[in-house]
Enzyme design. Structure first.
Site, PDB file in Angstrom:
ATOM      1  N   ASP A  45       0.843  -1.122   0.117  1.00  0.00           N
ATOM      2  CA  ASP A  45       0.055   0.086  -0.047  1.00  0.00           C
ATOM      3  C   ASP A  45       0.817   1.284  -0.081  1.00  0.00           C
ATOM      4  O   ASP A  45       1.671   1.683   0.995  1.00  0.00           O
ATOM      5  CB  ASP A  45      -0.712  -0.155   1.041  1.00  0.00           C
ATOM      6  N   TYR A  50       3.625   9.813  -0.665  1.00  0.00           N
ATOM      7  CA  TYR A  50       4.500   9.185  -0.123  1.00  0.00           C
ATOM      8  C   TYR A  50       5.931   9.427  -0.688  1.00  0.00           C
ATOM      9  O   TYR A  50       6.863   9.254   0.146  1.00  0.00           O
ATOM     10  CB  TYR A  50       4.248   7.888   0.485  1.00  0.00           C
ATOM     11  N   LYS A  75      -2.474   5.995  -4.553  1.00  0.00           N
ATOM     12  CA  LYS A  75      -3.600   6.862  -4.211  1.00  0.00           C
ATOM     13  C   LYS A  75      -3.375   8.254  -5.030  1.00  0.00           C
ATOM     14  O   LYS A  75      -2.468   8.947  -4.980  1.00  0.00           O
ATOM     15  CB  LYS A  75      -3.682   6.915  -2.815  1.00  0.00           C
ATOM     16  N   HIS A 108      -7.369   9.833  -1.969  1.00  0.00           N
ATOM     17  CA  HIS A 108      -6.874   9.853  -0.966  1.00  0.00           C
ATOM     18  C   HIS A 108      -7.522  10.330   0.418  1.00  0.00           C
ATOM     19  O   HIS A 108      -7.568   9.764   1.355  1.00  0.00           O
ATOM     20  CB  HIS A 108      -5.382  10.311  -0.813  1.00  0.00           C
TER      21      HIS A 108
HETATM   22  P1  NAD Z   1       0.795   1.781  11.969  1.00  0.00           P
HETATM   23  O1  NAD Z   1      -0.427   1.502  12.762  1.00  0.00           O
HETATM   24  O2  NAD Z   1       0.738   0.487  11.047  1.00  0.00           O
HETATM   25  O3  NAD Z   1       1.861   1.844  12.871  1.00  0.00           O
HETATM   26  C1  NAD Z   1       3.220   1.752  12.305  1.00  0.00           C
HETATM   27  C2  NAD Z   1       4.406   1.995  13.666  1.00  0.00           C
HETATM   28  O4  NAD Z   1       3.838   1.029  14.656  1.00  0.00           O
HETATM   29  C3  NAD Z   1       5.523   1.676  13.228  1.00  0.00           C
HETATM   30  O5  NAD Z   1       6.183   3.058  12.587  1.00  0.00           O
HETATM   31  C4  NAD Z   1       6.181   1.330  14.304  1.00  0.00           C
HETATM   32  O6  NAD Z   1       6.478   2.312  15.299  1.00  0.00           O
HETATM   33  C5  NAD Z   1       5.066   0.481  15.061  1.00  0.00           C
HETATM   34  N1  NAD Z   1       5.134  -0.894  14.946  1.00  0.00           N
HETATM   35  C6  NAD Z   1       5.113  -1.533  13.915  1.00  0.00           C
HETATM   36  N2  NAD Z   1       5.106  -3.226  13.841  1.00  0.00           N
HETATM   37  C7  NAD Z   1       5.216  -3.022  15.333  1.00  0.00           C
HETATM   38  C8  NAD Z   1       5.571  -4.367  16.066  1.00  0.00           C
HETATM   39  N3  NAD Z   1       5.514  -5.460  15.648  1.00  0.00           N
HETATM   40  N4  NAD Z   1       5.730  -4.171  17.351  1.00  0.00           N
HETATM   41  C9  NAD Z   1       5.982  -2.697  17.790  1.00  0.00           C
HETATM   42  N5  NAD Z   1       5.706  -1.575  17.147  1.00  0.00           N
HETATM   43  C10 NAD Z   1       5.222  -1.756  15.777  1.00  0.00           C
HETATM   44  O7  NAD Z   1       0.586   3.049  11.214  1.00  0.00           O
HETATM   45  P2  NAD Z   1       0.740   3.478   9.673  1.00  0.00           P
HETATM   46  O8  NAD Z   1       2.026   3.307   8.972  1.00  0.00           O
HETATM   47  O9  NAD Z   1       0.391   4.988   9.424  1.00  0.00           O
HETATM   48  O10 NAD Z   1      -0.447   2.653   8.979  1.00  0.00           O
HETATM   49  C11 NAD Z   1      -0.223   1.559   8.027  1.00  0.00           C
HETATM   50  C12 NAD Z   1      -0.330   1.889   6.485  1.00  0.00           C
HETATM   51  O11 NAD Z   1      -1.662   2.454   6.271  1.00  0.00           O
HETATM   52  C13 NAD Z   1       0.759   2.935   6.083  1.00  0.00           C
HETATM   53  O12 NAD Z   1       1.843   2.500   6.030  1.00  0.00           O
HETATM   54  C14 NAD Z   1       0.168   3.246   4.718  1.00  0.00           C
HETATM   55  O13 NAD Z   1       0.031   2.397   3.900  1.00  0.00           O
HETATM   56  C15 NAD Z   1      -1.488   3.445   5.239  1.00  0.00           C
HETATM   57  N6  NAD Z   1      -1.910   4.666   5.633  1.00  0.00           N
HETATM   58  C16 NAD Z   1      -2.883   5.369   5.104  1.00  0.00           C
HETATM   59  C17 NAD Z   1      -3.281   6.704   5.189  1.00  0.00           C
HETATM   60  C18 NAD Z   1      -4.346   7.456   4.487  1.00  0.00           C
HETATM   61  O14 NAD Z   1      -4.633   8.335   4.837  1.00  0.00           O
HETATM   62  N7  NAD Z   1      -5.116   6.388   3.548  1.00  0.00           N
HETATM   63  C19 NAD Z   1      -2.957   7.068   6.496  1.00  0.00           C
HETATM   64  C20 NAD Z   1      -1.891   6.513   7.311  1.00  0.00           C
HETATM   65  C21 NAD Z   1      -1.450   5.345   6.848  1.00  0.00           C
END
Ligand code: NAD
Length: 273
Positions: A45, A50, A75, A108
């Site tokens: 994704d 990004y 997106k 998005h």
């Molecule tokens: P997430 O909830 O996946 O959190 C990521 C963070 O969690 C990492 O940076 C790390 O600090 C922690 N983490 C990950 N695995 C872990 C583990 N096993 N143990 C402990 N800590 C851990 O947050 P995200 O990246 O914001 O969301 C996931 C994906 O969703 C993004 O990468 C993106 O592709 C998408 N996203 C989309 C939007 C949107 O507006 N459409 C916004 C934000 C994210």
């Protein structure tokens, strides 16, 4: 490990677990996505904003994995709304990804100040018809913005929206269920900003010999969400992928459901323009 797939309302399928690359440094993206593909992820994704579509594309090309084994989402960014402009933006994303089509293309954000997401959305089916994307959907369209989209009669396959135990999109969910629109849960781990290990999730995790993150991912899967946690760290990528050898009980799922408190960790769609 074969990741389960969900069938979307357009008849296409999507791997329920993927890998997200929000805030992955463009310079590091090729390495990080290569790690993710080696761990076993087949669903990536990304988004134009990004700035890392090229790195995603390079990792895919280098992997040698057949295109039809991969699911790639990107997106449309907020400054590229409108029928003609969104088509140009999709073309640029495909060029950067080195692909002739994505599997899912999303608006998005609703960007209410610009007031043109409906016009943009009405152009999306033509991208599907031209084979530039297999499925179409929206992101961050909650109960305030989804009705205008549904009024067009073009039903999104997914709504990618902030969703984690303390913020489950309670108000938007009935609309999504009614139209069989899958929830893609972004920020599925609360972006690491919530101390979930210190809640009932920590106890449930211990009972299963799993981490708090694996327990939350399992909760998403059992709630029927598509989920793509992000980590730059290969051990955590592997941990987040290792969620198919245990199952939460109905009572455990309900206990995690009970953490809802309306606490979003990131942008309110009303304010992102
Ligand atoms: P997430 O909830 O996946 O959190 C990521 C963070 O969690 C990492 O940076 C790390 O600090 C922690 N983490 C990950 N695995 C872990 C583990 N096993 N143990 C402990 N800590 C851990 O947050 P995200 O990246 O914001 O969301 C996931 C994906 O969703 C993004 O990468 C993106 O592709 C998408 N996203 C989309 C939007 C949107 O507006 N459409 C916004 C934000 C994210």
């Amino acid at each position: 490990m074969t990741v389960p797939t969900l069938t979307l309302n357009d008849g296409k399928t999507i791997p329920q677990l993927g890998f997200g690359v929000f805030k992955v440094d463009p310079e590091e993206t090729e390495r990080i996505v290569t790690d993710a593909l080696e761990v076993g992820y087949r669903h990536i994704d990304t988004a134009a904003v990004y700035g890392n579509e090229e790195g995603v594309g390079r990792a895919i090309a280098k992997s040698g994995i057949a295109r039809d084994e991969l699911f790639v989402t990107t997106k449309l960014w907020n400054d590229r709304h409108g029928a003609d402009e969104s088509k140009r933006a999709l073309g640029e994303s495909l060029e950067k990804l080195g692909l002739d089509h994505v599997d899912l293309y999303l608006i998005h954000w609703p960007t209410p100040e610009n007031n043109n997401s409906v016009e943009t959305w009405e152009a999306f089916p033509s991208y599907r018809d031209q084979g530039l994307t297999t499925s179409i959907g929206v992101s961050n369209f909650d109960h305030r913005y989804l009705p205008q989209i549904l009024d067009t009669g073009i039903i999104p396959a997914v709504d990618q929206i902030e969703c984690h135990p303390q913020f489950q999109q309670i108000e938007t969910r009935p609309l999504l269920t009614e139209h069989d629109i899958k929830v893609e849960a972004w920020g599925p781990l609360g972006q690491g900003k919530v101390d979930y290990a210190d809640t009932v999730i920590g106890e449930i995790a211990s009972a299963h010999g799993k981490s708090w993150a694996q327990t939350i991912i399992r909760w998403h899967l059992q709630r029927g969400h598509v989920v793509f946690p992000k980590s730059n760290n290969r051990d955590r990528m592997a941990q987040n992928f290792d969620v198919f050898d245990f199952e939460l009980t109905t009572a455990e799922v309900a206990a995690i459901d009970g953490l809802e408190n309306g606490g979003r960790v990131s942008g309110d769609p009303a304010e992102v323009n």
